[in-house]
Design an enzyme around this catalytic site. Structure first.
Site, short mmCIF file in Angstrom:
data_model
loop_
_atom_site.label_atom_id
_atom_site.label_comp_id
_atom_site.label_asym_id
_atom_site.label_seq_id
_atom_site.Cartn_x
_atom_site.Cartn_y
_atom_site.Cartn_z
N GLY A 32 0.81 -1.22 0.00
CA GLY A 32 0.00 0.00 0.00
C GLY A 32 0.84 1.26 0.00
O GLY A 32 0.51 2.24 -0.67
N ASP A 33 1.95 1.24 0.71
CA ASP A 33 2.86 2.38 0.74
C ASP A 33 3.39 2.68 -0.66
O ASP A 33 3.43 3.84 -1.08
CB ASP A 33 4.00 2.10 1.71
#
Length: 124
Positions: free
Chosen positions: A15-16
């Site tokens: 997600g980062d």
């Protein structure tokens, strides 16, 4: 792959990366093309503090579904032995929850909802 059994930190890791690409692309679409300026602006959004603030805004607006809040909670509550020195543990946990949500939506191929959430972020 069963998305519901993927380690929440693995979701946050992905997600980062997805979130950072979105921010960089958005800044470039806004006309910022110098790398140094891109980096300085991106930090406002991709830092733990920036991510935590975005998540809190989404939560305050009751924008997230119960299922999405559960992913955030799993990310927030994950026990880690350390956190970055430049941020407090609460901020770091909120940012991890946000990253986990982005990773979950991406891996579950829920690109419409992912885009809806990312579009809530005013990138300037």
């Amino acid at each position: 792959m069963n998305i519901n059994t993927v380690n929440v930190i693995t979701l946050a890791y992905l997600g980062d990366a997805i979130y950072e690409v979105y921010i960089r692309e958005s800044l470039m679409k806004n006309g910022i093309v110098k790398v140094e300026e891109l980096q300085n602006k991106a930090i406002q959004y991709v830092s733990a503090k920036g991510q935590a603030n975005i998540l809190k805004c989404l939560m305050d607006k009751h924008y997230l579904t119960d299922g999405e809040l559960e992913i955030v909670r799993r990310g927030r509550n994950y026990k880690r032995s350390s956190h970055p020195r430049h941020t407090d543990i609460v901020t770091y946990k909120y940012s991890t929850g946000f990253e986990a949500l982005i990773g979950y939506l991406y891996l579950s191929k829920n690109h419409i909802r992912l885009k809806e959430i990312l579009n809530q972020i005013e990138v300037k």
